[in-house]
Enzyme design. Structure first.
Site, PDB file in Angstrom:
ATOM      1  N   SER A   1      50.084  38.064  42.207  1.00 27.37           N
ATOM      2  CA  SER A   1      49.681  38.443  40.849  1.00 27.37           C
ATOM      3  C   SER A   1      50.865  38.769  39.959  1.00 27.37           C
ATOM      4  CB  SER A   1      48.800  39.709  40.901  1.00 27.37           C
ATOM      5  OG  SER A   1      47.711  39.534  41.748  1.00 27.37           O
TER       6      SER A   1
ATOM      7  N   HIS B   1      42.851  45.319  40.399  1.00 32.51           N
ATOM      8  CA  HIS B   1      42.904  45.200  41.863  1.00 32.51           C
ATOM      9  C   HIS B   1      42.884  46.564  42.544  1.00 32.51           C
ATOM     10  CE1 HIS B   1      43.207  40.897  41.949  1.00 32.51           C
ATOM     11  NE2 HIS B   1      44.264  40.888  41.167  1.00 32.51           N
TER      12      HIS B   1
END
Lengths: 438, 438, 438, 438
Positions: free
Chosen positions: C301, C376
């Site tokens: 990410s 997340h």
């Protein structure tokens, strides 16, 4: 996308309109009309109208009565058989020049016209089904007309090519299958008759499995199907098996055995074209994949020829039966013997021994006399055990004296078994079965 | 339900383990190993391991290099060909007794061993595909090894039986089709090359249609496909057609014509097994059903043999060309002639006349010289019109002098046209085309 | 069975004919006509024509230009908002009698008329899509018309009910998916832009996976999709990942890690309705089932807010940066710094430390400042590792200074992580990341 | 792709393991355990484990006995109801500042906690089904616990949103439908009970049609289905209709009428959420499309409230019955009156008149007294004709005195009829029915 048959049907229908003008002054639905169409179908130089004519042939044939069908087959036998003169002449040429051209000439000469006819009929919608129906009709006629056997040989050859294993589709049948397919299972079940939808539902319970082969040209028509029960240990009684199914129970985690308790061919017109061998092995693999805990794969099979053989032995000067044995066997003549005689240890011991003997030693040529044994042993299975009073139905008692066999399918032994069986006629048996024979 | 090929593959894999012990001391991936497997596959008395061995054959073959494949085919040609001695002996017997038994004996003798081999290979996963690949390889070898032609004849016979029309599945291809099938269309387009996904998207626009035949044994592999444009009036230029597609426009209500502008065979290894005739007619019926307003069904076809023929005529003492004509035709030698010469009325008149003549009168035997004309006229189509500068691509100019033909498919005329064409060699032409000839 | 939308469309169309007479003397396609229809849709006592009117509303709305839409929303804000007078009156009644009847009266009074309007519009074909489009339009207008926020709040509430997790359908996307769905992936990919079909093909290679959520009311429209790479060990560079895909290689047996390298929301009009959390966990379960050998599930990410924060720190009197640090960071101002500065060990050490700090300590309220970290970590993931120069694209450098994070998804830790994060603001980090901070 | 419910189930299962540790020391399967879970489900700040907890709630609820469920609902009624204090306080604030913020605060305060609970339960696998089951349970308890009505009101509101028309899927049911769906039709048929599979088969004959609505969250569970017969002219007797079905006959070309002879709701727990109106109209459109030759669309409906009303009139000082009428009606008291009295012209004339009167003039408020009339007339249908002895089953005689009505559905009149009915209470009747009334 519409189904194929609908399309061809439309094509054929429009083709028929063109045909109509040509055939309009001929009487329809007679053997002569069909003979004309067959001639046209075979001789047509091109293929522009092949499907349309084939469709007409199919429709005509379906309307014929038995007498007309008889003359149709007579025509196939005489006018569409091999042309001996031409074959011999081509063979003579070939003898002089064994080259490719003369070989092909002979090769072509040898193909009877009816083979071309069948191939072209197969292009029509429902063509394959019609040919299967024709073969069924043939079976009836052949008894009185043995020379029709040649027609059947040709048909069967073609069907073997068309029903090549590579074209078969395995499908699982469950309670989620379409009803119009399920109703065929009820109709086609050949081993343990199904008593309507409730019985079917039980045979598709969560601890049961069912698989069938299909062919793309026979939509929604199973060719063969096998019914399987998942059990703890090897099942020994078919009545118990059929009764126990519980549609609400999930598949048991304890099940370690798959019992193939019924395998039925659906298309009588495909008789002699074998799918069963392949089906069983494919289903074993499927089940191994779905349920890795399964350890045993076994049938629960009748011995359909046993009583016939035994009765003959009883009447004859048998080398397998002592006088004492014959006396013991008189118990079989008592109605409902299984309810009393079932108790008799001596009868049990004797019948089990005779059953084991019959399965493993009674042959027709090099093959087991019993048709079910012939099938499974030929597939590479072995004899696992015999079950006393395993099938107490009327049919079970009458054919197999109530005995059932478990044939074992171990994929890693199949080859070995098969080769020993084919080459040396050896039958593999579990130790206990062997002991009975001793 | 898993796909068939996966199942067979599993079966074959487990079979292979059994095989492994037997073959483990042999060198793998060599011609000899393959020869041994083929021998085993043919001679195996039973079928217990047929699929497994067939699978091995398939895998071995795929690993062979060209030289090894050549020796494989040499083996097929010599060891697996017809047994002349046995054939002759059986033929002699048959001559003496032309009964069924001797007929079957001859019939069986005549089948070369390789036919049995091919049938068994066909049972393996990807068996059919491997045989198609073998035939492709054969095509290459045959040029130098003309005796391999016999192998091809056998293969082709089998494929004709397996790819029977009755087993083909028509499917419409659209932008909703799976991508892995669509990418094959890009690869297989043979007439007007496709320039990637954007071009494909245009050819699947709302006013376009695409149909393909599939076969159950060749999953996701189209056999042949046809591209259709829905237009107002009969399209005369392929460049215009390809440019005009509009993916956002709905199908025009004004469309009265379906133009079959491209038809491509996908499997070179099935060469000579005709699907196109059937496909076009089935698609005409499908389109008539979906869009009843359609009045015309026509191709927009090249004349691929025209320039070859014309150049030969120009060089020879042609009876079709005057000296003046030959002078006019020198315009064709100017680079980019179509941009200038396209303007020349005299060139146009001459080429249109010659095109019409070439299509209708130039024959090879009783058949049109031009392969595309041969195909469509043989299907019962007629010549609708010729289009000046219809295809100005490099290929179009080089092969067809830029001319395009519209062959018309009228289902109610197909039979009449076909019969006249086959029996009398007559070609039906629209009045205007006839006038050009006069 | 035709698709639902087609049916409703037919129903609505026939309804429209009945409507036609009533509305025929009104000007169409204007705000007033739409206002009349909305009024009718809300006030209609029965439901006989609800769908038809809703369909009209949908069609009208789609034809409006921006100015007209603005007046439509103004109407929703003023005429269709909560009726304060009625609410207060009902509240007064309820205060006196807190019984069910007065509660329901208040409850009903509090629902703004536009909520009923939206529910009815949702019955029309494409109703859901139109409401999503309306919300998109709203987003634009809200900037200048902050009172429109209330309309959005109502719409969002409804959408949360309609897009309940229980109604979402997970589907795997592969190269066998329909092309018209695949082309949407190309359009919607929001993280690492897709460069046409060839790039898509690579992202659907055999060692890749892709999953999407769909909703029955939005046919063929993905709501969100995630792209996964199967790798050996945890991937650290997105450029390497995108380059390495090999469409012909089978899934590697050595792959022990699933890398979620891109997750894209597709429907901007569903902004704020979260699907990602659920999607990731469901895909983890799916992959665990398909490939039991997978040991790690991690994202790759970006840290999209990092550079913004860092640049502000550089300009301010930051407590996290020494003067020396600020000097080191000037390397970032050199064009193409990553090619040279990438080599600088001091810059790397500093940026890694600052990255770890930013992710774990910089908050907006109790939430991480970085939006991706917020997502997340809020899902119960932990920070696994930081990757130096993991994304060297222009965007990657500009937003994240080239850093990439692997967030780890361990289903058996998700709850623990989540609770610690929500209740105590704790962020779980691997030991190495912690060390950087020290 | 696996089914959604399986996935969620896996997720929930793994979630449960995490839960297990937390709840392991609590007694399971008790009201208290469920109360704890509900509390956790509602208060959970995040969503990380929402589905897992919801799944636990579902499983717990399913194991409760009636008494435990009663205490569960008592908890919902008391602890999860609206918070009057908070509502009033928010209302006070709103009164002072009728701005968006205070409006939302009130709006949020007014939503009872149980609504949030239900929404979260709906995320679990089988969540929707469990809520439907809860509502069924509620129906039983409400009789004695009228304050539970408030819980039902909340549940019903949610279900109306979830079972929005736009999310319903129409499917045709035929003999090709999966057996496990067909068996539900046998179970759910509410109008003319089905006598097993053979009866079902007849109702799916070629001249019959059947359609059902499904919802994506209730897999394989029909919500409502309608049975249709295709007839020549309007059918007048249901016994004749059920007997006549011929499974082998193709759909008659002469059929000009579709008779809706049975419409059954399947999910008692969705009571009060109307699907029938929409279903009938959609099926009319479907049939018009499939069979353009259909001219009439009519029901064949009972008058279930007729005899109740009539018996009350007989006993009272009715203004609709003369003494002579009452005398005639005594025939109804003779057992098997329809076999004799059926012959009586005076009884027939009287009952037909009374039937017409009952349908069109007897109201409950502004609505027809008869529930079936209320439904169809409210949908915009008209009364086509009354049929003497149309239903001679025991139920038919007891409820409707054997009368049946044909309600006509003409899509182009539906709006007009509906508006006249709703606004003026007018009932449209065919001329002949009107005459009976005169």
């Amino acid at each position: 996308m519409k189904k194929f048959s609908q399309w061809v049907s439309s094509i054929a229908d429009s083709g028929r309109e063109f045909l109509a003008s040509k055939t309009s002054n001929k009487p329809l639905d007679t053997t002569q009309a069909l003979a004309d169409l067959c001639h046209e179908l075979c001789s047509s130089k091109g293929e522009a109208l092949g499907t349309a004519i084939a469709h007409e042939v199919v429709k005509h044939y379906r309307q014929l009565d038995d007498e007309q069908r008889l003359s149709f087959f007579t025509m196939l036998a005489t006018d569409y058989g091999p042309n001996a003169e031409r074959i011999i002449s081509c063979a003579d040429n070939y003898r002089q020049h064994t080259d490719e051209a003369h070989y092909r000439a002979l090769s072509e000469a040898i193909e009877p016209r009816r083979v071309r006819l069948f191939k072209r009929i197969n292009m029509a919608p429902n063509g394959t089904q019609t040919l299967i129906q024709m073969r069924l009709d043939l079976f009836r006629f052949i008894k009185k007309q043995p020379h029709f056997k040649a027609i059947d040989t040709d048909l069967k050859h073609l069907m073997i090519a068309w029903f090549n294993r590579g074209f078969l589709i395995l499908e699982q049948i469950s309670w989620s299958t379409q009803a119009h397919i399920l109703e065929k299972l009820i109709a086609y079940e050949a081993v343990h008759a199904m008593d309507g939808w409730d019985d079917l539902r039980r045979r598709l319970a969560n601890d049961r499995r069912c698989f069938a082969f299909f062919h793309p040209a026979l939509e929604d028509e199973p060719l063969i199907f096998v019914e399987v029960a998942l059990t703890e240990g090897i099942a020994t009684s078919v009545q118990a098996l059929l009764k126990e199914a519980d549609t609400d129970q999930p598949t048991s985690d304890k099940a370690d055995t798959a019992i193939f308790y019924s395998i039925s061919n659906c298309q009588e017109g495909l008789r002699g074209i074998s799918f069963g061998n392949f089906l069983i092995k494919q289903v074993v693999l499927e089940l191994q994949h779905e349920l890795p805990q399964l350890k045993n794969f076994a049938t629960l099979s009748p011995i359909p020829g046993f009583m016939n053989w035994l009765q003959a032995e009883r009447k004859s000067d048998s080398e397998w039966l002592t006088i004492e044995d014959k006396l013991t066997l008189t118990q079989l003549d008592i109605p409902q013997w299984q309810e009393q005689g079932g108790q008799s240890e001596s009868l049990k011991t004797l019948l089990m021994r005779l059953g084991a003997h019959y399965l493993s030693h009674e042959k027709s040529g090099s093959q087991p006399l019993d048709p079910v044994a012939r099938f499974h042993l030929g597939n590479g299975a072995s004899i696992g055990q015999l079950n006393w009073l395993g099938d107490t139905s009327e049919k079970g008692l009458k054919q197999s004296a109530g005995l059932l066999v478990n044939y074992l399918y171990r994929l890693d032994k199949v080859e070995e078994n098969h080769e020993a069986f084919v080459n040396k006629g050896e039958v593999f048996m579990a130790g206990e079965v062997k002991k009975m024979l001793a």
